[in-house]
Design an enzyme around this catalytic site. Structure first.
Site, short mmCIF file in Angstrom:
data_model
loop_
_atom_site.label_atom_id
_atom_site.label_comp_id
_atom_site.label_asym_id
_atom_site.label_seq_id
_atom_site.Cartn_x
_atom_site.Cartn_y
_atom_site.Cartn_z
N CYS A 7 0.78 -1.00 -0.11
CA CYS A 7 -0.16 0.02 -0.08
C CYS A 7 0.86 1.09 -0.10
O CYS A 7 0.59 2.26 -0.65
CB CYS A 7 -0.80 -0.01 1.24
N ASP A 30 10.25 -6.76 -8.85
CA ASP A 30 10.67 -7.19 -7.47
C ASP A 30 11.95 -6.82 -7.26
O ASP A 30 13.09 -6.64 -7.74
CB ASP A 30 10.52 -8.61 -7.75
N HIS A 46 -6.28 -2.58 -0.86
CA HIS A 46 -5.75 -3.79 -0.18
C HIS A 46 -6.62 -4.81 0.01
O HIS A 46 -7.67 -4.96 0.20
CB HIS A 46 -5.50 -3.25 1.29
N ASN A 86 1.84 -16.49 -3.96
CA ASN A 86 2.01 -17.43 -2.71
C ASN A 86 0.73 -16.79 -1.75
O ASN A 86 0.63 -15.57 -1.41
CB ASN A 86 3.32 -17.10 -2.20
N GLY A 92 4.95 -19.43 1.83
CA GLY A 92 6.12 -18.47 1.98
C GLY A 92 5.70 -17.01 1.56
O GLY A 92 6.40 -16.14 1.20
N THR A 94 5.27 -13.61 2.04
CA THR A 94 5.81 -12.51 3.06
C THR A 94 5.39 -11.25 3.03
O THR A 94 5.77 -10.49 4.10
CB THR A 94 7.22 -12.45 2.85
N HIS A 97 -0.26 -8.36 1.02
CA HIS A 97 -1.19 -7.56 0.07
C HIS A 97 -0.85 -8.34 -1.04
O HIS A 97 0.05 -8.61 -1.67
CB HIS A 97 -0.47 -6.24 -0.18
N HIS A 99 -0.29 -10.28 -4.40
CA HIS A 99 0.54 -9.85 -5.42
C HIS A 99 0.61 -11.26 -6.28
O HIS A 99 0.51 -12.10 -5.92
CB HIS A 99 1.71 -9.24 -5.05
N HIS A 101 3.56 -12.77 -8.83
CA HIS A 101 4.80 -12.68 -9.47
C HIS A 101 4.61 -13.06 -10.94
O HIS A 101 4.08 -14.21 -11.54
CB HIS A 101 5.91 -13.76 -8.81
P1 AMP Z 1 5.94 -13.30 -1.39
O1 AMP Z 1 7.18 -14.05 -0.84
O2 AMP Z 1 5.37 -14.19 -2.40
O3 AMP Z 1 5.20 -12.62 -0.29
O4 AMP Z 1 6.61 -12.13 -2.38
C1 AMP Z 1 6.93 -11.01 -1.85
C2 AMP Z 1 8.07 -10.25 -2.85
O5 AMP Z 1 8.09 -8.73 -2.55
C3 AMP Z 1 9.36 -10.86 -2.43
O6 AMP Z 1 9.68 -11.41 -3.76
C4 AMP Z 1 10.11 -9.46 -2.43
O7 AMP Z 1 11.57 -9.56 -3.12
C5 AMP Z 1 9.47 -8.39 -2.66
N1 AMP Z 1 9.72 -7.32 -2.09
C6 AMP Z 1 9.64 -6.93 -0.94
N2 AMP Z 1 9.91 -5.59 -0.68
C7 AMP Z 1 10.08 -5.00 -1.88
C8 AMP Z 1 9.99 -3.87 -2.36
N3 AMP Z 1 10.38 -2.71 -1.52
N4 AMP Z 1 10.13 -3.55 -3.56
C9 AMP Z 1 9.94 -4.24 -4.47
N5 AMP Z 1 9.79 -5.70 -4.27
C10 AMP Z 1 9.64 -5.87 -2.72
ZN ZN Z 2 -1.70 -3.20 1.28
#
Ligand code: AMP
Ligand code: ZN
Length: 113
Positions: A7, A30, A46, A86, A92, A94, A97, A99, A101
């Site tokens: 966000c 990424d 969100h 994910n 996994g 992390t 929000h 997303h 890939h």
């Molecule tokens: P996930 O592990 O599927 O939740 O993917 C989260 C992704 O966000 C990971 O591939 C991280 O490398 C990426 N990520 C985390 N912080 C940032 C950021 N500030 N800008 C771009 N990508 C990010």
């Molecule tokens: Zn969000």
């Protein structure tokens, strides 16, 4: 959502390498790419994960899947690409929000990238 990294990126409070934006969808590179092309496509609204998609908010998910081939085309991913989301701790996830890939630009293994 105040405490959400993506966000904040969508709002421009945290910098990102933007590749696409419209009224509903934002896409950016990424920060830790796992393939030559590694882009995250997110709804501006969100939504925590795939697990939170409902009849009320699913239009943006459809929109994301219209945008993904446009981005892949713009990135020259003519050989194919992978779309991954994910959902939850066991997968996994992390960032809480939703997303997707986009991974491409090389022959991908059967691992995520
Ligand atoms: P996930 O592990 O599927 O939740 O993917 C989260 C992704 O966000 C990971 O591939 C991280 O490398 C990426 N990520 C985390 N912080 C940032 C950021 N500030 N800008 C771009 N990508 C990010
Ligand atoms: Zn969000």
């Amino acid at each position: 959502m105040a405490d959400c990294l993506f966000c904040k990126i969508i709002a421009g409070d945290i910098p990102s390498s933007k590749v696409y934006e419209d009224d509903y969808v934002y896409a950016f590179r990424d920060i830790a790419p796992q393939a030559p092309v590694h882009i995250l496509v997110v709804p501006k609204e969100h939504i925590a994960s795939v697990g939170e998609i409902t009849a009320e908010n699913s239009a943006v998910a459809a929109r994301i899947f219209e945008v993904i081939p446009k981005i892949a085309g713009a990135e020259g991913l003519t050989g194919g690409y992978r779309v991954v989301s994910n959902c939850g701790a066991d997968a996994g996830q992390t960032v809480g929000h939703l997303h997707f890939h986009i991974l491409g630009g090389k022959k991908l293994s059967l691992e995520m990238a």
